[in-house]
Design a protein around this motif. Structure first.
Motif, PDB file in Angstrom:
ATOM      1  N   GLU A  15      33.122  -5.277 -14.815  1.00  0.00           N
ATOM      2  CA  GLU A  15      34.416  -5.286 -15.500  1.00  0.00           C
ATOM      3  C   GLU A  15      34.676  -6.638 -16.165  1.00  0.00           C
ATOM      4  OE1 GLU A  15      37.119  -1.799 -13.809  1.00  0.00           O
ATOM      5  OE2 GLU A  15      37.469  -3.742 -12.873  1.00  0.00           O
ATOM      6  N   HIS A  66      34.044   1.019 -21.567  1.00  0.00           N
ATOM      7  CA  HIS A  66      34.584  -0.169 -20.883  1.00  0.00           C
ATOM      8  C   HIS A  66      35.169  -1.226 -21.809  1.00  0.00           C
ATOM      9  CE1 HIS A  66      33.553   1.021 -16.869  1.00  0.00           C
ATOM     10  NE2 HIS A  66      32.321   1.302 -17.250  1.00  0.00           N
ATOM     11  N   PRO A  78      39.739   4.876  -5.230  1.00  0.00           N
ATOM     12  CA  PRO A  78      40.381   3.566  -5.359  1.00  0.00           C
ATOM     13  C   PRO A  78      39.386   2.433  -5.133  1.00  0.00           C
ATOM     14  CG  PRO A  78      40.996   4.607  -3.285  1.00  0.00           C
ATOM     15  CD  PRO A  78      40.214   5.627  -4.059  1.00  0.00           C
ATOM     16  N   ARG A  79      39.654   1.298  -5.772  1.00  0.00           N
ATOM     17  CA  ARG A  79      38.771   0.142  -5.631  1.00  0.00           C
ATOM     18  C   ARG A  79      38.666  -0.292  -4.161  1.00  0.00           C
ATOM     19  NH1 ARG A  79      36.942  -3.609  -9.434  1.00  0.00           N
ATOM     20  NH2 ARG A  79      37.368  -1.915 -10.845  1.00  0.00           N
ATOM     21  N   GLN A 138      32.047   5.812  -9.212  1.00  0.00           N
ATOM     22  CA  GLN A 138      33.289   6.538  -8.925  1.00  0.00           C
ATOM     23  C   GLN A 138      34.507   5.623  -9.064  1.00  0.00           C
ATOM     24  OE1 GLN A 138      31.918   7.942  -5.018  1.00  0.00           O
ATOM     25  NE2 GLN A 138      32.197  10.045  -5.749  1.00  0.00           N
ATOM     26  N   ALA A 139      34.361   4.386  -8.577  1.00  0.00           N
ATOM     27  CA  ALA A 139      35.488   3.457  -8.673  1.00  0.00           C
ATOM     28  C   ALA A 139      35.754   3.077 -10.131  1.00  0.00           C
ATOM     29  CB  ALA A 139      35.198   2.208  -7.835  1.00  0.00           C
ATOM     30  N   LEU A 140      34.680   2.821 -10.895  1.00  0.00           N
ATOM     31  CA  LEU A 140      34.869   2.433 -12.299  1.00  0.00           C
ATOM     32  C   LEU A 140      35.381   3.595 -13.144  1.00  0.00           C
ATOM     33  CD1 LEU A 140      31.693   0.201 -12.837  1.00  0.00           C
ATOM     34  CD2 LEU A 140      34.064  -0.549 -12.659  1.00  0.00           C
ATOM     35  N   ASP A 141      35.106   4.817 -12.714  1.00  0.00           N
ATOM     36  CA  ASP A 141      35.620   5.988 -13.440  1.00  0.00           C
ATOM     37  C   ASP A 141      36.992   6.415 -12.921  1.00  0.00           C
ATOM     38  OD1 ASP A 141      33.488   6.157 -15.146  1.00  0.00           O
ATOM     39  OD2 ASP A 141      32.341   7.543 -13.899  1.00  0.00           O
ATOM     40  N   GLY A 142      37.533   5.656 -11.977  1.00  0.00           N
ATOM     41  CA  GLY A 142      38.858   5.958 -11.470  1.00  0.00           C
ATOM     42  C   GLY A 142      38.920   7.142 -10.530  1.00  0.00           C
ATOM     43  N   GLU A 143      37.771   7.537 -10.008  1.00  0.00           N
ATOM     44  CA  GLU A 143      37.749   8.711  -9.130  1.00  0.00           C
ATOM     45  C   GLU A 143      38.070   8.344  -7.687  1.00  0.00           C
ATOM     46  OE1 GLU A 143      33.821  10.145  -9.843  1.00  0.00           O
ATOM     47  OE2 GLU A 143      34.287  10.817 -11.886  1.00  0.00           O
ATOM     48  N   SER A 186      38.595   7.409 -22.742  1.00  0.00           N
ATOM     49  CA  SER A 186      38.292   8.390 -21.708  1.00  0.00           C
ATOM     50  C   SER A 186      36.996   9.106 -22.111  1.00  0.00           C
ATOM     51  CB  SER A 186      39.424   9.406 -21.598  1.00  0.00           C
ATOM     52  OG  SER A 186      39.491  10.171 -22.787  1.00  0.00           O
TER      53      SER A 186
END
Lengths: 202, 182
Positions: free
Chosen positions: A33, B143, A17-18, A10-15, B148
């Motif tokens: 990353e 990545h 916040p980190r 979820q964090a890596l998909d921007g869903e 997207s």
């Protein structure tokens, strides 16, 4: 394979916040990353620009050679057959018939045939056929609807073999022939109609 | 990097279709780095990647008139090159390749930090090549190329849920491998 905590995805998909990750999960996300950043920043070796531009300056081989090469080269294609009723309809209504050369028409070569295109586009201002036989250039093979009944027709001499094609309606809308019966997915993700032209000498 | 000034992709495509062959050079300069990076990760060889990208760009030029949405030229090009890569992989006797024997790119003048970076890159490349091609592709597009899921779908022809699943699986496998290596 051990699944990782869904929060990392979820964090890596921007869903999320980190900051929503625990310190341990954040380390894992950072590791992924960092790996991606290393790959993105890796030095590239050389350029293909000169090679590509040189290839573009070379004239294309004759169409017949390309057709022969296409037929002889293995292709990873997905062939989808329409339901039987559609094939029957296509056979009844449509095209791709090999016609004997009409009197007065130029004589056909042994390795050529005539493909007849018929398509119904009521209200269209123009309909053209584009395909592997004319380098997908819209406008070069225009169909006609002289009686304005929405049925557009045209015939063209083609080399014997398989040809992919589509209709271009009003110069901008690309439409696969709904009655083609055979379709091929090309390299660009489109589903093109497929016609087989048999040589007139056959 | 601004390649080709302020011309949009659609404007560049229109120029090429209008007969300005040299304008295709703008397309190459704009997208070649990403395409080469992508193909190298998929094929595991910079030579094979150069072949796939060159073939793909020539095909793209020849079929540019069939690019229905020049505003999405980038994903269209990735799709063509992706298909070239798949054709190459299909012709190989084994479906996968390994970078085990490939040393990190090291220059004698490199600093210690650069050497360490090259070593880490080699380890990451090795871990990436342990993934099946479809998951490797998904991870790289997401990545490394920063696409997207919608763009990935346009570039691969796959459905978004399928791509998400592949990215998730790739992250899991990669994380496990990286923890082992690093």
């Amino acid at each position: 394979m051990n699944p990782i905590d869904p929060k990392i995805h979820q964090a890596l998909d921007g869903e999320i916040p980190r900051a929503a990750l625990s310190a341990e999960l954040r380390r894992d996300a950072d590791l992924l990353e960092r790996a991606a950043a290393l790959l993105a920043a890796a030095p590239q070796e050389g350029s293909v620009a000169a090679r590509v531009m040189a290839a573009l300056e070379r004239p294309l081989p004759p169409r017949r050679s390309r057709v022969v090469r296409w037929l002889l080269t293995p292709h990873a294609v997905v062939l989808r057959m329409r339901p039987v009723w559609s094939v029957a309809l296509a056979a009844g209504v449509l095209l791709l018939a090999i016609l004997p050369a009409p009197s007065g028409a130029p004589a056909l070569g042994d390795e050529e045939g005539v493909a007849q295109f018929v398509a119904r586009f009521p209200g269209a201002r123009s309909v053209a056929v584009v395909g592997s036989f004319n380098d997908w250039r819209p406008g070069s093979i225009a169909l006609e609807d002289p009686d304005h009944d929405g049925v557009w027709r045209g015939a063209v001499v083609l080399p014997a073999g398989a040809h992919e094609y589509m209709f271009v309606v009003d110069g901008e809308r690309w439409v696969a022939d709904p009655l083609a019966g055979r379709y091929v997915e090309d390299d660009f993700g489109r589903e093109n109609s497929l016609l087989i032209v048999r040589p007139v000498a056959e | 990097m601004d390649v080709g000034g302020t011309l949009s992709d659609a404007e560049v495509v229109a120029r090429v279709l209008g007969g300005d062959r040299e304008a295709f050079g703008l397309v190459i300069r704009r997208y070649e780095p990403g395409l080469l990076r992508y193909a190298t990760r998929i094929l595991g060889s910079s030579d094979a990647a150069a072949d796939a990208v060159a073939e793909g760009l020539v095909r793209a030029y020849r079929h540019l008139a069939s690019c229905r949405d020049p505003g999405r030229l980038r994903t269209w090009l990735y799709r063509i090159v992706a298909n070239r890569c798949k054709s190459q992989l299909a012709r190989r006797p084994t479906a996968d390749v390994s970078l085990d024997d490939v040393p990190p790119i090291v220059d004698p003048g490199d600093t210690e930090a650069a050497l360490e970076r090259a070593e880490q890159l080699a380890l990451v490349e090795r871990a990436l090549m342990t993934l099946p091609p479809d998951k490797r592709e998904a991870f790289v597009l997401k990545h490394v190329e920063g696409m997207s899921y919608e763009e990935m779908s346009a570039a691969t022809g796959e459905r978004i849920p399928t791509l998400k699943m592949r990215v998730h699986r790739a992250r899991e496998a990669l994380l496990r491998a990286l923890k082992e290596y690093l």
